[in-house]
Write an enzyme that holds these catalytic residues in place. Structure first.
Site, PDB file in Angstrom:
ATOM      1  CG  HIS A  72      65.804  51.406  78.462  1.00 42.17           C
ATOM      2  ND1 HIS A  72      65.652  51.557  79.731  1.00 42.17           N
ATOM      3  CD2 HIS A  72      66.802  50.765  78.161  1.00 42.17           C
ATOM      4  CE1 HIS A  72      66.442  50.645  80.447  1.00 42.17           C
ATOM      5  NE2 HIS A  72      67.314  50.369  79.325  1.00 42.17           N
ATOM      6  CG  ASP A  74      70.763  51.199  78.711  1.00 42.86           C
ATOM      7  OD1 ASP A  74      70.135  50.574  79.833  1.00 42.86           O
ATOM      8  OD2 ASP A  74      70.825  51.089  77.605  1.00 42.86           O
ATOM      9  CG  ASP A 196      67.366  46.640  79.222  1.00 41.09           C
ATOM     10  OD1 ASP A 196      67.162  45.661  78.722  1.00 41.09           O
ATOM     11  OD2 ASP A 196      68.278  47.358  79.188  1.00 41.09           O
ATOM     12  CG  HIS A 446      69.740  47.742  83.765  1.00 40.00           C
ATOM     13  ND1 HIS A 446      68.959  48.681  83.956  1.00 40.00           N
ATOM     14  CD2 HIS A 446      69.852  47.564  82.155  1.00 40.00           C
ATOM     15  CE1 HIS A 446      68.673  49.295  82.758  1.00 40.00           C
ATOM     16  NE2 HIS A 446      69.308  48.728  81.708  1.00 40.00           N
TER      17      HIS A 446
END
EC number: 3.2.1.24
Length: 1011
Positions: A72, A74, A196, A446
C-alpha cells in the site's frame, strides 16, 4: 496512511541494460537476481483470456486461503510524492517505491506460482517510464499471465469523503487509461480496492459499478458495524448504490477484508516487520515451522467462520512493503508448501497465491444469494471515542484550492477540445492540460484532499496544483486568441478572493473576458478590485451596462480596495468580453458602507431583492429571519459561529482531536461572540451586511439582484490557541423546523442520503460521542426539512456537517489543534504554526420541500463550475486573419436542458474528444418543472466548433465499449433484477435517465473558426 507499518532504512536497485548488478543496502540481505537474467527464463507467453481464466486452481471441498501479496503506497502522507518514490527522507519514514517495484518484478520471475497486486498508478507509471524496453516486455508478460495484477487502477486510491464525483471520475480515468494504453485488456482491473480510506460513500460504489468493476474490497469500517457483520455473516454482500439508477446498474459486490489490509499477527515477513521468519530445519534451535503452521491453520479456520463460502483472504503486505520482496515470498513459499502438506494428515485447509479478482471469481462461482446494502459506511470509528470525522474539515484552504483547480481544469479541458491543436500550440507557447490533470488526480489521494498529511506534504500538494495551472493558462490564452481573433496579454488573477488583481487595480482601461463552463446561459456578478474613481462598463455589443464601485469595510488592519461590480451575461460553454474604462471626475462616486450602531430601539435591518429577504436582529447584528417572497415562506433563522474545545485526551479516554479524529471536550460549543459589529452596504447591484464577530472571525451576508439564495462569505483565522485550547469552528443555523432527528447530505456531490441523529440503518448504535458520532461528510450541500419548508446550505468545498438538535444545522469551517490524534501523522494540525486564515462561502436556500431540488441542483452545478475571469489590457494585434474579431462565443449551438450537465468535454487524442453527459436530478426530485423526467438530446450538431463524425459509447472511465462491457452477475435476496434493455446508439437520440451519466468517445472534425 498506514495502520501499523513504520519504517527505517532500505535501498535497492536492479540492472538496467549494462548498468551493473544489484547493490546491497544491508549486509545480511541475500542478493536478488537481476531482471536481465530472467529474460531467457520466461515461460512462453500465452494470450490471457479476458477475465479470470488465469486464476489458480482451488480445492472444492476445502477452506481455500487466498494469499494476496500487496503493498500500500500512499501518494503522499508523511513524505511527499517524490520523496516516497525515490526513497528520500527515510529518517521520516523508510519507503522507496521504485525499489519496491524493482524487487517485486524480480521475485515474481523467480517462481511462476507467485502473484502480486499493485494499485497506485501515479507511482507505477513513473516507474514504468524509467524502465528499459526489455524490462517493460517482462512486465507485460507478467500482466498477461495474471501474476502481476492491477487492482483499482486509479492514479491514486482516492478519499471518499472530501472528494467530488467529477474529480473521482477524472483520476480513475487517468490511471485506467494508462493501463489500457500500456497493457490493453490484460491490464484492466476487475476489482476496486479501497483498503485505506476512512469510510466509504455510496456514490463511490455507484461510480465503481458504472466503471465496470465486478467487485469492491475495503479494509476500514466502524468497529460496531464489523462486529455485527461478523455475527450475521454479512462481511460480503451486494451494495445497491443508487436509488435512481435501475438495478443492477449501480449494484456492486462488496467485501470487508478480515484484517484491514495487514497480514495476520505474527505473519509479517517484511524488512519493516519484526516477526520471526519461518524456520523449517528441525536441527536448528530456532525451528518454528510446526508452531507457525499450526498457528496459521487456527487463524485461517477462525477467520473462515465469518464468511459464507469455503474461501477466505489474507492480505500479505502493508504500507510500502516488499522493498525486499524475496524476504516476503521466500517465507510465503515455505508457508504454502508446509500448510498444504498437512492435507495428507487430514487438514482441510488449502493455501495458495491469489489476487482479489481470483478470490472474487470463486465467490461468484459459489452462486449464493447475497444480502443488499442501501446506505453508506459513514461515519467510521475504530473505537468508542475515535470517530474519524475531523478530516471532513481538515485543511480547509487546501480543500478549496483543490475545488478551484477542478473548476479550472474543466475550463482548460473544454477549450482544448473546442479549439483543437491551436490550443496546444499557439502564440503564447505550448499549452497543456496534462500537468494539472495529474496534479488534480494526486490531490484525490486519501491523505491529500482529506487534509491528513504532514504540513510539508500539504505544501507540496499545493505546489503541484500551482505548477499545473501554468500550462493551462497558456492553453487558455492560445484558445482565447484563436476564438477571439486577436491576441492580447491575458492576465489570470488568482487572488480575486482576497481582492488582489494588479491589472484592474492600476489600468485606466482593460477588458474582462468571462468564460462559462456550463452548458446553459449564466448571469454572473463580476467583482474586481480597482483604484478609486468612476468606471464605465460596456457589453460585447458596446452597450453600457450598470456598474458600481463600492468601498467595503475591512475586518483587519489592512485597507480593502474599492471593488467594481457588474453583471455579465454569459452564453453556454462560451465567453463574453466586457470593456472597462475609467472616467475622470472631480469626485469619486464610490459607495461607502454605513456602520450600524447597536441600539435596542433600532428597527430590524433588512436586505432584499425580488426573491428573498434577510432580516437581522438590531441588538445582536445576527441573521434572524429569511423570507422566500415568491413562495411567501417565512422562517426564523439564527446564524452565528461557535467553536468546540478540542479534546487533548485527558478525560475518560486518551483520544485527542487531530487531523483525522474529531473529539470535542464537551457537547455544547462556545460562541465566538454573542453579537456582531455590523456595517451595511446597499447599491443597485449588491446589498451586504458585514458582520465582525471577533478579530479572527467575520462574515458578509450578501444579495445580488435576481439571486434566489443568500450568500454568506465567512472569514476565519488564524484561530487563536494562546489559551492552550484547540478550536474547531462551526457555522450554525438554528430554526424552529420540526425535523424529527433527520437531516440530509450529498454523497460526493451527487445523490442525497437521509441521516438520522444517533442512528445507523443496519445496526443498533451505541452512541459514545454525541457530537462527532453524528458528523457526516458534506461535499456540496446539507439540508433540513419538516416536509413543507426546506433550508439548504451549499458549500464551496468539502466540510463536516450535522444536525445535532431538531431544526439546527451546522458546518465545520476550520480547525486548529494542539495535539496529534495518534493515527500516524505525529504532528498536530497547526497549519504552519501560526495558523491559516481562510475565506469561504455558504449559499443558503429557503424553499418548499417539493421545489427545493430545482434550486440546489442547479446552484450546486454553478458553484462547482463557476465562470473563469480573464483580464487583458486591450488593443491586441489581430491573430486569426480572415476572421473578424469576436467579443462573444458559444461552443454549443443550443443550450442544454437544465436537468442535463456537461460533466466532461476533453481532448482524447488526434481528432477525438471525450464527452460525458449527466442527468443531474434524481427520481422524483422535482415534480413542478418535471426536471426529474428522462431527457433526450441530439448530439449530431450540438457543438459549434467541430462536427462529430463517429460516436462510440463507453463505460464511465472510457476503457470499454458499452456494447461489449459485461460484469459478473450476483443473486440478491431482494429478488431478480430487471433485464437490461437491448443496447442501441443513435447520436440524434441520446436519452438520459435520472442520475444517469453517459460517456462517449467522439471522432470529430474541427471547423475553421470564423465570425
Amino acid at each position: 496512511m498506514g495502520a501499523y507499518a513504520r519504517a527505517s532504512g532500505v535501498c535497492a536497485r536492479g540492472c538496467l541494460d549494462s548498468a551493473g548488478p544489484w547493490t546491497m543496502s544491508r549486509a545480511l540481505r541475500p542478493p536478488l537476481p537481476p531482471l536481465c537474467f530472467f529474460l531467457l527464463l520466461l515461460a512462453a507467453a500465452g494470450a490471457r483470456a479476458g477475465g479470470y481464466e488465469t486464476c489458480p486452481t482451488v480445492q472444492p471441498n476445502m477452506l481455500n486461503v487466498h494469499l494476496l501479496p500487496h503493498t500500500h503506497d500512499d501518494v503522499g502522507w508523511l513524505k511527499t510524492v517524490d520523496q516516497y518514490f525515490y526513497g528520500i527522507k527515510n529518517d521520516i519514514q523508510h519507503a522507496g517505491v521504485q525499489y519496491i517495484l524493482d524487487s517485486v518484478i524480480s521475485a515474481l520471475l523467480a517462481d511462476p506460482t507467485r502473484r502480486f497486486i499493485y494499485v497506485e498508478i501515479a507511482f507505477f507509471s513513473r516507474w514504468w517510464h524509467q524502465q528499459t524496453n526489455a524490462t517493460q516486455e517482462v512486465v507485460r508478460d507478467l500482466v498477461r499471465q495474471g501474476r502481476l495484477e492491477f487492482a483499482n487502477g486509479g492514479w491514486v486510491m482516492n478519499d471518499e469523503a472530501a472528494t467530488h464525483y467529477g474529480a473521482i471520475v477524472d483520476q480513475m480515468t487517468l490511471g485506467l487509461r494508462f493501463l489500457e494504453d500500456t497493457f490493453g485488456n490484460d491490464g484492466r482491473p476487475r476489482v476496486a480496492w479501497h483498503i485505506d480510506p476512512f469510510g466509504h460513500s455510496r456514490e463511490q460504489a455507484s461510480l465503481f459499478a458504472q466503471m465496470g468493476f465486478d467487485g469492491f474490497f475495503f479494509g476500514r469500517l466502524d468497529y460496531q458495524d464489523k462486529w455485527v457483520r461478523m455475527q450475521k455473516l454479512e462481511m460480503e454482500q451486494v451494495w445497491r448504490a443508487s436509488t435512481s439508477l435501475k438495478p443492477p446498474t449501480a449494484d456492486l459486490f462488496t467485501g470487508v477484508l478480515p484484517n484491514g489490509y495487514n497480514p495476520p499477527r505474527n505473519l509479517c515477513w517484511d524488512v519493516l516487520c519484526v516477526d520471526q521468519p519461518l524456520v523449517e530445519d528441525p536441527r536448528s534451535p530456532e525451528y518454528n515451522a510446526k508452531e507457525l503452521v499450526d498457528y496459521f491453520l487456527n487463524v485461517a479456520t477462525a477467520q473462515g467462520r465469518y464468511y459464507r463460502t469455503n474461501h477466505t483472504v489474507m492480505t500479505m503486505g502493508s504500507d510500502f512493503q516488499y522493498e525486499n520482496a524475496n524476504m516476503w515470498f521466500k517465507n510465503l513459499d515455505k508457508l504454502i508448501r508446509l500448510v498444504n502438506a498437512q492435507q495428507a494428515k487430514g487438514s482441510s485447509v488449502h493455501v495458495l497465491y491469489s489476487t482479489p479478482a481470483c478470490y472474487l471469481w470463486e465467490l461468484n462461482k459459489a452462486n449464493l444469494t447475497w444480502s443488499v446494502k442501501h446506505d453508506d459506511f459513514f461515519p467510521y470509528a475504530d473505537g468508542p471515542h475515535q470517530f474519524w470525522t475531523g478530516y471532513f474539515s481538515s485543511r480547509p484552504a487546501l480543500k478549496r484550492y483543490e475545488r478551484l483547480s477542478y473548476n479550472f481544469l474543466q475550463v482548460c479541458n473544454q477549450l482544448e477540445a473546442l479549439v483543437g491543436l491551436a490550443a496546444n500550440v499557439g502564440p503564447y507557447g505550448s499549452g497543456d492540460s496534462a500537468p494539472l490533470n495529474e496534479a488534480m488526480a494526486v490531490l484525490q489521494h486519501h491523505d491529500a484532499v482529506s487534509g491528513t498529511s504532514r504540513q510539508h506534504v500539504a505544501n507540496d500538494y499545493a505546489r503541484q496544483l500551482a505548477a499545473g495551472w501554468g500550462p493551462c493558462e497558456v492553453l487558455l490564452s492560445n484558445a482565447l486568441a484563436r476564438l477571439r481573433g486577436f491576441k492580447d496579454h491575458f492576465t489570470f488573477c488568482q487572488q480575486l478572493n482576497i481582492s488582489i488583481c494588479p491589472l484592474s487595480q492600476t489600468a485606466a482601461r482593460f477588458q474582462v473576458i468571462v468564460y462559462n463552463p456550463l452548458g446553459r446561459k449564466v448571469n454572473w456578478m463580476v467583482r474586481l478590485p480597482v483604484s478609486e474613481g468612476v468606471f464605465v462598463v460596456k457589453d460585447p455589443n458596446g452597450r453600457t451596462v450598470p456598474s458600481d464601485v463600492v468601498i467595503f469595510p475591512s475586518s483587519d488592519s489592512q485597507a480593502h480596495p474599492p471593488e467594481l461590480l457588474f453583471s455579465a451575461s454569459l452564453p453556454a460553454l462560451g465567453f463574453s468580453t466586457y470593456s472597462v474604462a475609467q472616467v475622470p471626475r472631480w469626485k469619486p462616486q464610490a459607495r461607502a458602507p454605513q456602520p450600524i450602531p447597536r441600539r435596542s430601539w433600532s428597527p430590524a435591518l433588512t436586505i432584499e431583492n425580488e426573491h428573498i429577504r434577510a432580516t437581522f436582529d438590531p441588538d445582536t447584528g445576527l441573521l434572524m429571519e429569511i423570507m422566500n417572497m415568491n413562495q411567501q415562506l417565512l422562517l426564523p433563522v439564527r446564524q452565528t459561529f461557535f467553536w468546540y474545545n478540542a479534546s487533548i485526551g485527558d478525560n475518560e479516554s486518551d483520544q485527542a482531536s487531530g487531523a483525522y479524529i474529531f473529539r470535542p471536550n464537551q457537547q455544547k460549543p462556545l460562541p465566538v461572540s454573542r453579537w456582531a459589529q455590523i456595517h451595511l452596504v446597499k447599491t443597485p447591484l449588491v446589498q451586504e451586511v458585514h458582520q465582525n464577530f471577533s478579530a479572527w472571525c467575520s462574515q458578509v451576508v450578501r444579495l445580488y439582484p435576481g439571486q434566489r439564495h443568500l450568500e454568506l462569505e465567512w472569514s476565519v483565522g488564524p484561530i487563536p490557541v494562546g489559551d492552550t485550547w484547540g478550536k474547531e469552528v462551526i457555522s450554525r443555523f438554528d430554526t424552529p423546523l420540526e425535523t424529527k432527528g433527520r437531516f440530509y447530505t450529498d454523497s460526493n456531490g451527487r445523490e442525497i442520503l437521509e441521516r438520522r441523529r444517533d442512528y445507523r440503518p443496519t445496526w443498533k448504535l451505541n452512541q459514545t460521542e454525541p457530537v462527532a458520532g453524528n458528523y457526516y461528510p458534506v461535499n456540496t450541500r446539507i439540508y433540513i426539512t419538516d416536509g413543507n419548508m426546506q433550508l439548504t446550505v451549499l458549500t464551496d468545498r468539502s466540510q463536516g456537517g450535522s444536525s445535532l438538535r431538531d431544526g439546527s444545522l451546522e458546518l465545520m469551517v476550520h480547525r486548529r489543534l494542539l495535539k496529534d490524534d495518534g493515527r500516524g501523522v505525529s504532528e498536530p494540525l497547526m497549519e504552519n504554526g501560526s495558523g491559516a486564515w481562510v475565506r469561504g462561502r455558504h449559499l443558503v436556500l429557503l424553499d418548499t420541500a417539493q421545489a427545493a431540488a430545482a434550486g440546489h441542483r442547479l446552484l450546486a452545478e454553478q458553484e462547482v463550475l463557476a465562470p473563469q475571469v480573464v483580464l487583458a489590457p486591450g488593443g491586441g494585434a489581430a491573430y486569426n486573419l480572415g476572421a473578424p474579431p469576436r467579443t462573444q462565443f458559444s461552443g454549443l449551438r443550443r443550450d442544454l436542458p437544465p436537468s442535463v450537465h456537461l460533466l466532461t468535454l476533453a481532448s482524447w487524442g488526434p481528432e477525438m474528444v471525450l464527452l460525458r453527459l449527466e442527468h443531474q436530478f434524481a427520481v422524483g426530485e422535482d415534480s413542478g418543472r418535471n426536471l426529474s423526467a428522462p431527457v433526450t438530446l441530439n448530439l449530431r450538431d450540438l457543438f459549434s466548433t467541430f462536427t462529430i463524425t463517429r460516436l462510440q459509447e463507453t463505460t464511465l472511465v472510457a476503457n470499454q465499449l458499452r456494447e461489449a462491457a459485461s460484469r459478473l452477475k450476483w443473486t440478491t435476496n431482494t429478488g431478480p433484477t430487471p433485464h437490461q434493455t437491448p443496447y442501441q446508439l443513435d447520436p440524434a437520440n441520446i436519452t438520459l435517465e435520472p442520475m444517469e451519466i453517459r460517456t462517449f468517445l467522439a471522432s470529430v472534425q474541427w471547423k475553421e473558426v470564423d465570425g
